[in-house]
Write an enzyme that holds these catalytic residues in place. Structure first.
Site, PDB file in Angstrom:
ATOM      1  N   LYS A   1      68.422  17.501  23.672  1.00 31.42           N
ATOM      2  CA  LYS A   1      69.829  17.168  23.422  1.00 31.42           C
ATOM      3  C   LYS A   1      70.481  17.016  24.785  1.00 31.42           C
ATOM      4  O   LYS A   1      70.568  17.975  25.548  1.00 31.42           O
ATOM      5  CB  LYS A   1      70.504  18.280  22.609  1.00 31.42           C
ATOM      6  CG  LYS A   1      71.996  18.045  22.381  1.00 31.42           C
ATOM      7  CD  LYS A   1      72.563  19.128  21.473  1.00 31.42           C
ATOM      8  CE  LYS A   1      74.075  19.100  21.398  1.00 31.42           C
ATOM      9  NZ  LYS A   1      74.644  17.879  20.878  1.00 31.42           N
TER      10      LYS A   1
ATOM     11  N   THR B   1      76.902  15.612  24.185  1.00 29.80           N
ATOM     12  CA  THR B   1      77.697  16.241  23.149  1.00 29.80           C
ATOM     13  C   THR B   1      78.894  15.343  22.901  1.00 29.80           C
ATOM     14  O   THR B   1      79.375  14.670  23.821  1.00 29.80           O
ATOM     15  CB  THR B   1      78.125  17.677  23.530  1.00 29.80           C
ATOM     16  OG1 THR B   1      78.793  18.283  22.417  1.00 29.80           O
ATOM     17  CG2 THR B   1      79.005  17.708  24.762  1.00 29.80           C
TER      18      THR B   1
ATOM     19  N   GLU C   1      71.207  13.117  20.886  1.00 27.49           N
ATOM     20  CA  GLU C   1      71.589  14.325  20.149  1.00 27.49           C
ATOM     21  C   GLU C   1      70.393  14.936  19.419  1.00 27.49           C
ATOM     22  O   GLU C   1      70.522  15.964  18.768  1.00 27.49           O
ATOM     23  CB  GLU C   1      72.681  13.996  19.118  1.00 27.49           C
ATOM     24  CG  GLU C   1      74.040  13.735  19.721  1.00 27.49           C
ATOM     25  CD  GLU C   1      74.855  14.997  19.921  1.00 27.49           C
ATOM     26  OE1 GLU C   1      74.309  16.110  19.796  1.00 27.49           O
ATOM     27  OE2 GLU C   1      76.057  14.867  20.200  1.00 27.49           O
TER      28      GLU C   1
END
Length: 103
Positions: free
Chosen positions: A21, A24, A74
């Site tokens: 990841k 954000t 993500e």
């Protein structure tokens, strides 16, 4: 102990630490981060620190302009990403992408 600058849901901690990841997506309340910022990162649920990240880029996005690339960053599918964003930020459409790397 110093306060955390940004928090993530605990379910994302492992993906962040493993480098799976790398972005954000946040609302306007967290649109102030900029490239080069070094942030203490904690878990949303208990605010426990788990790593330090560096912001490597920022951009804006809407639900309609989310792409498969955003979803990959993500570590989820585009459908999952849109669902998560709608659950966290119901009724909102303008978002801020924060790209980062763990230090």
């Amino acid at each position: 102990m110093a306060p955390n600058d940004i928090t993530f849901f605990q379910r994302f901690q492992e993906d962040i630490l493993a480098g799976r990841k790398t972005i954000t997506i946040r609302d306007a309340s967290e649109s102030h981060f900029k490239t080069g910022d070094v942030l203490r990162t904690g878990r949303y649920e208990d605010d426990v620190y788990f790593c330090t990240i560096e912001v490597t880029g920022t951009s804006t996005v809407t639900l309609d302009t989310l792409t498969d690339t955003h979803a990959q960053q993500e570590n989820m599918t585009l459908r999952q990403l849109r669902t998560v964003i709608e659950e966290i930020y119901p009724g909102q459409n303008q978002f801020y992408v924060i790209e980062f790397k763990c230090l």
